[in-house]
Every structure is written in C-alpha cells, then in structure tokens.
Scaffold this active site. Structure first.
Site, short mmCIF file in Angstrom:
data_model
loop_
_atom_site.label_atom_id
_atom_site.label_comp_id
_atom_site.label_asym_id
_atom_site.label_seq_id
_atom_site.Cartn_x
_atom_site.Cartn_y
_atom_site.Cartn_z
N SER A 119 0.98 -1.05 0.16
CA SER A 119 0.01 0.01 0.15
C SER A 119 0.95 1.17 -0.09
O SER A 119 0.25 2.27 -0.25
CB SER A 119 -0.82 0.00 1.20
OG SER A 119 -0.05 -0.51 2.27
N HIS A 140 -3.24 -3.55 -6.00
CA HIS A 140 -3.71 -2.80 -4.25
C HIS A 140 -5.16 -2.77 -4.37
O HIS A 140 -5.90 -2.44 -4.73
CB HIS A 140 -3.18 -1.30 -3.97
CG HIS A 140 -3.21 -0.94 -3.04
ND1 HIS A 140 -3.39 0.32 -2.42
CD2 HIS A 140 -3.17 -1.67 -1.51
CE1 HIS A 140 -3.90 0.40 -1.19
NE2 HIS A 140 -3.62 -0.74 -0.70
N GLU A 152 -6.38 -0.65 -7.22
CA GLU A 152 -5.35 0.27 -7.88
C GLU A 152 -4.34 -0.74 -8.56
O GLU A 152 -3.48 -1.59 -8.02
CB GLU A 152 -4.58 1.12 -7.10
CG GLU A 152 -5.60 2.06 -6.44
CD GLU A 152 -4.84 2.90 -5.20
OE1 GLU A 152 -4.95 4.12 -5.27
OE2 GLU A 152 -4.04 2.48 -4.58
N ASN A 190 -4.50 6.03 -0.74
CA ASN A 190 -3.42 6.40 0.39
C ASN A 190 -2.86 7.80 0.56
O ASN A 190 -2.73 8.19 1.39
CB ASN A 190 -2.66 5.31 0.72
CG ASN A 190 -3.38 3.99 1.39
OD1 ASN A 190 -4.33 4.13 1.90
ND2 ASN A 190 -2.50 2.89 1.47
N1 3HC Z 1 -15.53 -8.99 5.11
C1 3HC Z 1 -16.42 -9.47 4.32
N2 3HC Z 1 -17.86 -8.53 4.10
C2 3HC Z 1 -17.90 -7.55 4.96
C3 3HC Z 1 -17.24 -7.34 5.90
C4 3HC Z 1 -15.78 -8.15 6.08
N3 3HC Z 1 -15.04 -7.75 7.11
N4 3HC Z 1 -17.56 -6.21 6.73
C5 3HC Z 1 -18.95 -5.98 6.16
N5 3HC Z 1 -19.12 -6.75 5.16
C6 3HC Z 1 -20.27 -6.67 4.16
C7 3HC Z 1 -21.59 -7.31 4.73
O1 3HC Z 1 -21.75 -8.84 4.61
C8 3HC Z 1 -22.43 -6.44 3.95
O2 3HC Z 1 -22.76 -6.87 2.82
P1 3HC Z 1 -24.11 -6.86 2.07
O3 3HC Z 1 -24.42 -5.50 1.74
O4 3HC Z 1 -23.74 -7.78 0.76
O5 3HC Z 1 -25.04 -7.51 2.91
C9 3HC Z 1 -21.88 -5.25 3.60
O6 3HC Z 1 -20.34 -5.30 3.79
C10 3HC Z 1 -22.09 -4.08 4.65
O7 3HC Z 1 -21.80 -4.35 5.86
P2 3HC Z 1 -22.59 -4.01 7.32
O8 3HC Z 1 -24.06 -3.47 6.73
O9 3HC Z 1 -22.53 -5.09 8.18
O10 3HC Z 1 -21.85 -3.01 7.83
P3 3HC Z 1 -21.56 -1.48 7.17
O11 3HC Z 1 -22.68 -1.01 6.25
O12 3HC Z 1 -21.11 -0.89 8.37
O13 3HC Z 1 -20.39 -1.65 6.20
C11 3HC Z 1 -18.07 -1.55 5.49
C12 3HC Z 1 -19.20 -1.92 6.45
C13 3HC Z 1 -18.40 -2.01 4.09
C14 3HC Z 1 -16.74 -2.19 6.13
C15 3HC Z 1 -18.24 0.14 5.60
O14 3HC Z 1 -18.40 0.57 7.00
C16 3HC Z 1 -17.07 0.54 4.74
O15 3HC Z 1 -17.32 0.97 3.76
N6 3HC Z 1 -16.29 1.25 5.85
C17 3HC Z 1 -15.06 1.99 5.02
C18 3HC Z 1 -14.16 0.88 4.57
C19 3HC Z 1 -12.98 1.51 4.08
O16 3HC Z 1 -12.74 2.76 3.87
N7 3HC Z 1 -11.87 0.67 3.63
C20 3HC Z 1 -10.64 1.08 2.87
C21 3HC Z 1 -9.53 1.10 3.90
S1 3HC Z 1 -8.03 1.71 3.30
C22 3HC Z 1 -7.35 0.36 2.64
O17 3HC Z 1 -7.74 -0.86 2.83
C23 3HC Z 1 -6.08 0.51 2.19
C24 3HC Z 1 -5.07 0.10 2.97
O18 3HC Z 1 -3.69 0.04 2.03
C25 3HC Z 1 -4.70 0.81 4.14
#
Ligand code: 3HC
Length: 291
Positions: A119, A140, A152, A190
C-alpha cells in the site's frame, strides 16, 4: 497467456480476502502462509465470510463448498509456481517482500506475472530485485477485500504495456473496478486517505473534540461510512504506522508524519479491532472510546 491459477502469498486480512475473491471469480487459488496454524486461521476467515454470504442468501451452501474447493492452502512457497499470476499480500516489510519474490523468481516460469499488494512501498524497489521487472506490477486491494470494489493497478517505470493490460483485465475479471496509477508511495487512495486519518489523530491530540464526535462529524457531515478513528482501528494502527513512516520517508512532508499518539498506541500493542483495543475498546457489545 490465460490466467487459470492464482497464487496468493499471505493469508492474513488482505491475503484471505484476495484468495476468496479470486476463487469466487472462478480461478483456482493456491494460498501460502508461513505455517499450518496461520494457514488454518486464514482459511477460517474465508469460510466465515462465505458463510455470511450464504446466510444473506447471496450464494447457496453448494456454491460455498465449490468456492472452498478452488482454494488450496500450503506452507510451501514453491507450490505457487503453477500459477500464472502471483499476488503477494504480506506485511509492509521490504526485506520480506524482496526475499519472497527472489525465491519465486528463481522457480517460476518466465511468463508468470508478479504483483504486490503493497500500500505504500515503491513497487519498483521490490521488482528490481527480480529478473522480471517487466512482468511486475502493483495490485492494491482495499479492506474488506470482498466488499470494496476498487483495485489500484500500479505501473512502474519498467512494467510493460502487456503486463499492465493483463493485470488490469484480471482485476476486472474479479468483478473489481480498477484504476490505473503511477508507482508513487500511497498511489491515489492512501496519498489522500493517510494524511486525513493522521489529521484525525492530531485532532484527538489537540482536544478538538471527543473520539466519538470526530467520527460522528465525518460520518454525518461528509457521508463517510466510518469515521476516521473507527477506520484507523479497522485498517490497523500498526499497519497505518508502517504506511505513514514509509510515506513520510518518501515525501518528507509533515502531513505524512505519524503523530506521537499513534506511535504510543502501537508501542502499547493497541493495534485496533484486531487486538480488541485501539481508539476504541471492543470488549463489550458496542465499541466505546478507549482514550
Ligand atoms: N468482510 C467481508 N464482508 C464484509 C465485512 C468483512 N470484514 N464487513 C462487512 N461486510 C459486508 C457485509 O456482509 C455487507 O454485505 P451486503 O451489503 O452484501 O449485505 C456489507 O459489507 C455492509 O456491511 P454491514 O451492513 O454489516 O456494515 P456497514 O454498512 O457498516 O459496512 C463496511 C461495513 C463495508 C466495512 C463499511 O463500513 C465501509 O465501507 N467502511 C469503509 C471501509 C474503507 O474505507 N476501506 C478502505 C480502507 S483503506 C485500505 O484498505 C487501504 C490500505 O492500504 C490501508
């Protein structure tokens, strides 16, 4: 070259998600972990995620069984040599990544594409230690991998057009929505997200508002699905600390410098959700601010 088998190095948070989406897209997957214990934990994550999909009636129980059948776990890195593309998703340690790819480079056929899920490290710094810098790119993914649509696709100064196009097409076959970017530290997301999350920590340090209110502010004011401090706990404070240090080292700009509070939390072993404590304490039914 048609991609039929995907090798994934690492079955942690990111690697298990990558292995899962590859198998769901119909590829055979060979996933590597250091030992049987880590492998079992990684495969259990995939099983749990697929069960979640069955429960939500997104896939049938039989689909789950078929997807799992497509995934072979191994602690022998050289088993991955039958793959046409190998994606590495281990921790952000350049020495470890280089060593993995050097070993694979010696054993894999020359046409195998290598991709890193780094990342923040520069892809060329890893690719240059192999004899196939032309067949090397970044892929990524974002956490949680099965949910986030973005990949990415990172082109270094040595990645050929053919390699880039194959990697881009592969990301699309996974059902993802890829974007193309240069090999600069942090790529697109990022580069913008890390300083934002670090600013949220600085806001805590400066007593601007409570942890809960900073998160609530960004959720309700900007429509973010998670506030920045919840997101930090979700990504992992240790991971964010690594990334920030690498980006600060690259750009030498204050906005990438890890704030002292982040360092203190990491030193205390409070890595966020995965350790049960970070900016929030996860031991109860609902997370509560821990500072
Ligand atoms: N694994 C798999 N699926 C998951 C999950 C997990 N850990 N957590 C949630 N889900 C799924 C659920 O099953 C649900 O699926 P559906 O819509 O098909 O029913 C969907 O995601 C939504 O889940 P929830 O309704 O339980 O919960 P939320 O609505 O709160 O969504 C989230 C959870 C999708 C994680 C949402 O909060 C989100 O988008 N958060 C931001 C995540 C983000 O910004 N990620 C990027 C991080 S930065 C990165 O990764 C880069 C790295 O280099 C640092």
């Amino acid at each position: 070259m048609e991609i039929k088998t995907v090798g994934v190095v690492g079955c942690g948070l990111m690697g298990s998600g990558i292995a899962q989406v590859c198998a769901q897209a119909g590829f055979d997957v060979i996933v590597h972990e250091l030992n049987d214990d880590l492998l079992a934990k990684g495969l259990a994550k995939i099983d749990k995620n697929l069960s979640r999909l069955v429960k939500k009636e997104k896939i049938a129980e039989a689909d789950k069984a078929n997807i799992l059948k497509k995934i072979t776990g191994t602690s022998d890195l050289l088993r991955l040599k039958s793959a046409q593309i190998i994606i590495e998703a281990v921790s952000e340690d350049i020495a470890v990544k280089r060593s993995i790819f050097r070993t694979l480079d010696e054993e894999c056929p020359p046409e195998t594409i290598f991709a890193t899920n780094t990342s923040s490290l520069s892809v060329i710094e890893i690719a240059a230690r192999t004899n196939r810098a032309d067949k090397f790119c970044g892929l990524h993914f974002f956490n949680p991998v099965p949910v986030m649509p973005l990949v990415e696709v990172v082109r270094t100064i040595t990645t050929t057009d053919a390699t880039f196009e194959q990697a881009f097409a592969f990301a699309k076959k996974l059902g993802k929505k890829p974007i193309s970017c240069k090999d600069n530290s942090g790529f697109v997301v990022n580069l913008l997200l890390v300083p934002f999350m670090l600013d949220a920590i600085r806001a805590v340090e400066n007593g601007v508002a409570s942890i809960a209110d900073i998160d609530k502010g960004m959720q309700l004011g900007c429509g973010h699905p998670m506030g920045p401090l919840t997101l930090l706990d979700f990504v992992g404070l240790d991971t964010t600390y690594f990334i920030a240090n690498i980006m600060f080292d690259e750009y030498r700009e204050q906005r990438y410098a890890p704030p002292p509070l982040l360092k203190r939390l990491v030193l205390a072993g409070h890595f966020g959700k995965k350790t049960g404590r970070g900016f929030y304490d996860y031991s109860g039914d609902e997370p509560v601010a821990a500072l």
